[in-house]
Design a protein around this motif. Structure first.
Motif, PDB file in Angstrom:
ATOM      1  N   ARG A 150       1.160  -1.412   0.297  1.00  0.00           N
ATOM      2  CA  ARG A 150       0.129   0.166   0.403  1.00  0.00           C
ATOM      3  C   ARG A 150       0.684   0.758  -0.156  1.00  0.00           C
ATOM      4  O   ARG A 150       0.824   2.257  -0.667  1.00  0.00           O
ATOM      5  CB  ARG A 150      -0.604   0.088   1.057  1.00  0.00           C
ATOM      6  CG  ARG A 150      -1.413   1.331   1.447  1.00  0.00           C
ATOM      7  CD  ARG A 150      -2.498   1.300   0.127  1.00  0.00           C
ATOM      8  NE  ARG A 150      -3.867   0.403  -0.154  1.00  0.00           N
ATOM      9  CZ  ARG A 150      -4.478   0.428  -0.960  1.00  0.00           C
ATOM     10  NH1 ARG A 150      -4.723   1.815  -1.448  1.00  0.00           N
ATOM     11  NH2 ARG A 150      -5.708   0.165  -0.817  1.00  0.00           N
ATOM     12  N   ASN A 151       1.821   1.310   0.791  1.00  0.00           N
ATOM     13  CA  ASN A 151       2.472   2.964   1.434  1.00  0.00           C
ATOM     14  C   ASN A 151       3.220   2.780  -0.113  1.00  0.00           C
ATOM     15  O   ASN A 151       3.082   3.677  -0.659  1.00  0.00           O
ATOM     16  CB  ASN A 151       3.812   2.395   2.041  1.00  0.00           C
ATOM     17  CG  ASN A 151       4.598   3.602   2.577  1.00  0.00           C
ATOM     18  OD1 ASN A 151       5.511   3.373   1.344  1.00  0.00           O
ATOM     19  ND2 ASN A 151       4.018   4.605   2.512  1.00  0.00           N
ATOM     20  N   PHE A 152       4.448   2.085  -0.749  1.00  0.00           N
ATOM     21  CA  PHE A 152       4.387   1.735  -2.789  1.00  0.00           C
ATOM     22  C   PHE A 152       4.131   2.277  -3.198  1.00  0.00           C
ATOM     23  O   PHE A 152       3.866   2.797  -4.193  1.00  0.00           O
ATOM     24  CB  PHE A 152       5.084   0.500  -3.096  1.00  0.00           C
ATOM     25  CG  PHE A 152       6.146   0.318  -4.049  1.00  0.00           C
ATOM     26  CD1 PHE A 152       6.554   1.009  -4.284  1.00  0.00           C
ATOM     27  CD2 PHE A 152       5.683  -0.431  -4.337  1.00  0.00           C
ATOM     28  CE1 PHE A 152       7.326   1.136  -5.952  1.00  0.00           C
ATOM     29  CE2 PHE A 152       6.209  -0.654  -6.256  1.00  0.00           C
ATOM     30  CZ  PHE A 152       7.480   0.372  -6.656  1.00  0.00           C
ATOM     31  N   PHE A 153       2.500   1.440  -3.424  1.00  0.00           N
ATOM     32  CA  PHE A 153       1.267   2.054  -4.491  1.00  0.00           C
ATOM     33  C   PHE A 153       1.086   3.393  -4.026  1.00  0.00           C
ATOM     34  O   PHE A 153       1.063   4.509  -5.417  1.00  0.00           O
ATOM     35  CB  PHE A 153       0.597   1.659  -3.635  1.00  0.00           C
ATOM     36  CG  PHE A 153      -0.584   1.750  -5.443  1.00  0.00           C
ATOM     37  CD1 PHE A 153      -1.231   0.856  -6.595  1.00  0.00           C
ATOM     38  CD2 PHE A 153      -2.219   2.512  -5.088  1.00  0.00           C
ATOM     39  CE1 PHE A 153      -1.853   0.985  -7.606  1.00  0.00           C
ATOM     40  CE2 PHE A 153      -2.813   2.971  -5.759  1.00  0.00           C
ATOM     41  CZ  PHE A 153      -3.244   2.604  -7.165  1.00  0.00           C
ATOM     42  N   ASN A 154       1.131   4.098  -3.483  1.00  0.00           N
ATOM     43  CA  ASN A 154       0.964   5.782  -2.940  1.00  0.00           C
ATOM     44  C   ASN A 154       1.823   6.208  -3.644  1.00  0.00           C
ATOM     45  O   ASN A 154       1.550   7.865  -3.811  1.00  0.00           O
ATOM     46  CB  ASN A 154       0.847   5.721  -1.179  1.00  0.00           C
ATOM     47  CG  ASN A 154      -0.572   5.402  -1.089  1.00  0.00           C
ATOM     48  OD1 ASN A 154      -1.318   5.301  -1.758  1.00  0.00           O
ATOM     49  ND2 ASN A 154      -1.540   5.020   0.159  1.00  0.00           N
ATOM     50  N   ASN A 155       3.046   5.568  -2.978  1.00  0.00           N
ATOM     51  CA  ASN A 155       3.883   6.774  -3.782  1.00  0.00           C
ATOM     52  C   ASN A 155       4.171   6.636  -4.663  1.00  0.00           C
ATOM     53  O   ASN A 155       4.662   8.352  -5.750  1.00  0.00           O
ATOM     54  CB  ASN A 155       5.263   6.527  -2.731  1.00  0.00           C
ATOM     55  CG  ASN A 155       5.815   6.770  -1.475  1.00  0.00           C
ATOM     56  OD1 ASN A 155       6.277   8.184  -1.587  1.00  0.00           O
ATOM     57  ND2 ASN A 155       5.336   5.814  -0.624  1.00  0.00           N
ATOM     58  N   ILE A 156       3.747   5.361  -5.754  1.00  0.00           N
ATOM     59  CA  ILE A 156       3.726   5.998  -7.219  1.00  0.00           C
ATOM     60  C   ILE A 156       2.899   6.139  -7.876  1.00  0.00           C
ATOM     61  O   ILE A 156       2.761   7.227  -8.547  1.00  0.00           O
ATOM     62  CB  ILE A 156       3.429   4.407  -7.328  1.00  0.00           C
ATOM     63  CG1 ILE A 156       4.664   3.024  -7.423  1.00  0.00           C
ATOM     64  CG2 ILE A 156       2.760   3.925  -8.894  1.00  0.00           C
ATOM     65  CD1 ILE A 156       5.166   3.396  -8.466  1.00  0.00           C
ATOM     66  N   LEU A 157       2.086   6.783  -7.150  1.00  0.00           N
ATOM     67  CA  LEU A 157       0.736   7.319  -7.206  1.00  0.00           C
ATOM     68  C   LEU A 157       0.689   9.101  -7.219  1.00  0.00           C
ATOM     69  O   LEU A 157       0.503   9.541  -8.166  1.00  0.00           O
ATOM     70  CB  LEU A 157      -0.941   7.441  -6.213  1.00  0.00           C
ATOM     71  CG  LEU A 157      -1.763   6.096  -6.499  1.00  0.00           C
ATOM     72  CD1 LEU A 157      -2.750   6.188  -5.762  1.00  0.00           C
ATOM     73  CD2 LEU A 157      -2.200   6.529  -8.021  1.00  0.00           C
ATOM     74  N   LEU A 158       1.812   9.269  -6.619  1.00  0.00           N
ATOM     75  CA  LEU A 158       2.701  10.749  -6.301  1.00  0.00           C
ATOM     76  C   LEU A 158       3.318  11.055  -7.280  1.00  0.00           C
ATOM     77  O   LEU A 158       3.395  11.988  -7.658  1.00  0.00           O
ATOM     78  CB  LEU A 158       3.266  11.197  -4.907  1.00  0.00           C
ATOM     79  CG  LEU A 158       3.368  11.851  -4.003  1.00  0.00           C
ATOM     80  CD1 LEU A 158       2.635  13.249  -4.463  1.00  0.00           C
ATOM     81  CD2 LEU A 158       4.526  11.849  -2.923  1.00  0.00           C
TER      82      LEU A 158
END
Length: 741
Positions: A150-158
């Protein structure tokens, strides 16, 4: 005496040449992973976000020492990646490249998907910083496929949002930033929200929507000051100072300017910057020095053990000669590489231009399919919805036949649209494989149960031959496997009358936690001619026009199977004899563990449950007038009352002023979208279930709906029983869970 002097000369020259050789090669050293070292990384991330770079560097230096001591390669890779990201924050891209290269070397010798994902993420940031935006997006998408943290996915989104902003794709950037404003990240939710607000502020400033820019910059500043994000506080003050000056609010601009001056002129910050730079340089240089020291130690150990004879001197001389030649060769190769790089850069620019053109063409195709799918689904919702309502109102017998034909045509057209979109979604890399525990036999049996009615209609028997040695607990994507079996078994049933369809599942081999499975679906139906076997997996192919007329269908089922198997790194194979039958077979690798699988598989069909809907009051958010009437009529059939909002702005106001048992939210609307409306509602209402009721398109991401705050998604057109089931689950089942907790 002469022998000793000669030996010392050779020794010193050897050390010098080896030192020089190692210095030229240190750029290609590498990295590790992350097992029981989470605390180091968590603290380093916290210090990094608070701009305490020197403390973050020290934590990561400790992590590197711990990883080397324990010979933990994966943890070392993770440490190098964290150092690379940290040096990016210091704008030391050459040092970032140094640690990225060290990680590259280690990743070659170890299978580590998480490390590969972070590696591609760092590479994407470097590409973005060098204005290679399309390549950066491609690399971010590659990284996304390798890990679902989840944290990795959110940083990808950013990261994607910033690339979209650079490309002036403002709608895509806003979508990503908004989903992060109200994120549910477990590691750094406040930092991600701050960066998202800051991104929106810069976007609206760029598009000259200064009021929105101010609102988001103030939100970013508030969070940055609350949680000690120093760098973001400085950025927000800079932007607000410029914004208020443009808006003529000079008193407010002065406040932010003073804040900025305090930050810039602070002795603490000057000393802090010096400390950070000094710490960063020391840690980097220590890493390089350690490599050289290790090599010197090995040389000294070898030298002390050598026989100090004339033969040793001769051998040493020969060795030094070879080293000298290698050093010269390395130097010449580096010079050649420098010249070649100029040519490569020119060619790369040409290739990048060609690739950008291809990407734009693909985007145009994707946007076309997205628009067409939405435009077709909206009137289809009216057709299927009205047909359902008319069938519910006790029509005359002669009308039932026409209405059933109309319902069949609507369902057929919807399936056709879904098949085309599914293929293009896979081709556009918008379908990601899951990794969850499941029971394979249960998945296959559910598919067979759902197809038994079709088999009986053709007087065909379905036989399952299941290998008992297949582990009960497997990890892969059961939903996509269900789709593959559904298409293959359904295809065999379709072309087999008065016969048999056999489904075979075997364990081919198992090594540690990896199992290789063999599947075969064979029938004794009409078979496929040799000349048609090559094209049968292409879209719209069914063997011949006569077969298409006799058996119907779109001919897309096998194309979908072929595309889905690519996600498993597998391919479909075929053996067939005309008039005797066909056999489709493939192999896949899955992870497995010993034991009995937990009963948590996703059921192929929705489990129907009776709910009492009378007395419920629901808000319908829908801009299409016909769809408003149909949805309201379907709710009234269950004694549900409702209000209607024709756009997102009205929905937010009505949700704030009234109490509803649930909200049915259309996504594509003029003004603010359903996602944006959901985000705004969730700021003051976290409890009311929100169900996205939308004609989903190729670009839509279910993940973004849930990130915005939706509890569930129902795609239009839908089956009425699914529609009612979703409403019941999200209202009544949620109340039961809340009461239990």
């Amino acid at each position: 005496m002469k022998s000793v002097i000669q030996h010392n000369v050779f020794r010193n020259l050897s050390l010098f040449l080896l030192f020089w050789a190692m210095a030229t090669m240190v750029w290609s050293q590498d990295s590790l992973t992350h097992t029981n070292m989470a605390s180091y990384f968590e603290e380093a991330r916290k210090f990094r976000n608070q701009d305490k770079i020197d403390l973050a560097l020290k934590k990561l230096d400790q992590a590197a020492s711990e990883a080397e001591k324990n010979e933990n390669v994966k943890a070392l890779i993770d440490t190098y990646h964290e150092l690379a990201i940290l040096y990016l924050k210091l704008d030391k891209e050459s040092d970032t490249q140094f640690y990225w290269d060290r990680a590259s070397v280690l990743l070659k010798d170890v299978a580590y998907p998480y490390g590969d994902a972070i590696h591609k993420y760092v590479e994407a940031i470097l590409l973005y910083r060098s204005d290679q935006n399309f390549q950066a997006l491609f690399m971010l998408n590659e990284a996304k496929q390798l890990n679902n943290d989840r944290n990795f996915f959110n940083n990808i989104l950013l990261a994607e949002a910033h690339v979209y902003l650079s490309l002036e794709k403002y709608e895509s950037a806003i979508k990503n930033f908004n989903s992060l404003v109200v994120n549910t990240d477990v590691r750094e939710p406040n930092y991600l929200s701050t960066r998202a607000y800051m991104g929106l502020a810069k976007l609206y400033f760029k598009t000259e929507n200064f009021d929105e820019s101010v609102k988001n910059a103030e939100s970013a500043l508030k969070l940055a000051n609350t949680y000690g994000f120093a760098k973001e506080s400085k950025e927000a003050n800079q932007l607000l100072s410029s914004l208020y000056e443009r808006l003529g609010l000079y008193d407010k601009a002065l406040v932010n300017t003073k804040n900025l001056r305090i930050i810039n002129d602070s002795i603490f910050n000057v000393e802090k910057l010096k400390t950070e730079v000094r710490t960063a340089d020391i840690i980097r240089d220590n890493q390089k020095t350690d490599i050289i020291r290790q090599q010197e130690t090995k040389i000294e150990e070898l030298t002390e053990s050598q026989n100090r004879s004339e033969i040793t001197a001769i051998l040493t001389s020969a060795f030094l000669t070879i080293i000298s030649l290698l050093a010269v060769s390395l130097y010449r190769n580096n010079q050649i590489k420098l010249k070649t790089n100029d040519l490569l850069q020119t060619k790369n620019k040409e290739l990048q231009t060609a690739r950008d053109g291809a990407v734009q063409a693909m985007e145009a195709k994707t946007n076309f399919l997205s628009t067409v799918s939405h435009e077709l689904r909206t009137p289809l919702y009216a057709v299927t919805g009205l047909t359902h309502l008319l069938l519910e109102e006790n029509p005359a017998e002669h009308q039932k036949e026409h209405l059933k034909a109309l319902k069949f045509s609507g369902d057929y057209l919807l399936n056709f649209i879904n098949d085309i979109l599914h293929i293009n979604k896979i081709d556009a890399n918008k379908v990601e494989p899951l990794n969850m525990e499941f029971n394979l036999k249960k998945v296959i049996n559910e598919v067979i149960d759902s197809l038994n009615q079709s088999a009986k209609a053709n007087n065909t028997k379905i036989i399952l031959e299941y290998d008992k040695s297949i582990p009960n607990r497997l990890f892969s994507d059961p939903l996509k496997l269900s789709q593959i079996f559904m298409n293959l078994i359904g295809n065999s049933i379709k072309f087999t009358k008065n016969g048999e369809v056999t489904v075979i599942a075997k364990l081919k081999n198992k090594e540690e936690d990896t199992a290789r499975l063999y599947f075969e679906i064979k029938d004794n139906g009409i078979g496929i001619s040799k000349e048609k076997q090559q094209s049968i997996f292409e879209g719209f192919e069914q063997g011949s026009i006569q077969i298409n007329r006799e058996y119907g269908g779109t001919g897309l089922g096998l194309t979908i199977v072929k595309s889905l198997l690519k996600l498993f790194n597998s391919q479909i194979e075929l053996k067939s004899t005309l008039g005797e039958g066909s056999s489709f077979f493939f192999e896949i690798e899955v992870k497995s563990i010993d034991g009995v699988a937990e009963e948590q598989d996703i059921a192929f069909e929705i489990t129907k449950q009776d709910y009492t809907f009378k007395g419920l009051h629901i808000l319908i958010v829908e801009d299409n007038k016909i769809n408003q009437v149909i949805t309201k009529k379907m709710l009234s059939k269950k004694d549900i009352t409702c209000d209607i909002a024709s756009n997102g702005e009205d929905a937010v106001v009505m949700a704030k002023e009234n109490t509803y048992d649930a909200i049915l939210m259309d996504i594509h609307m003029p003004g603010i979208s359903g996602e944006e409306a959901t985000i705004q509602i969730r700021k003051f209402d976290q409890q009311t279930p929100i169900i996205a009721l939308t004609a989903i398109s190729l670009d839509d991401s279910l993940e973004s709906f849930y990130a915005a705050g939706c509890n569930d998604v129902v795609t239009k057109p839908f089956k009425p029983e699914i529609f009612y089931q979703k409403i019941g689950e999200n209202i009544f089942d949620k109340k039961i869970k809340n009461a239990a907790s």
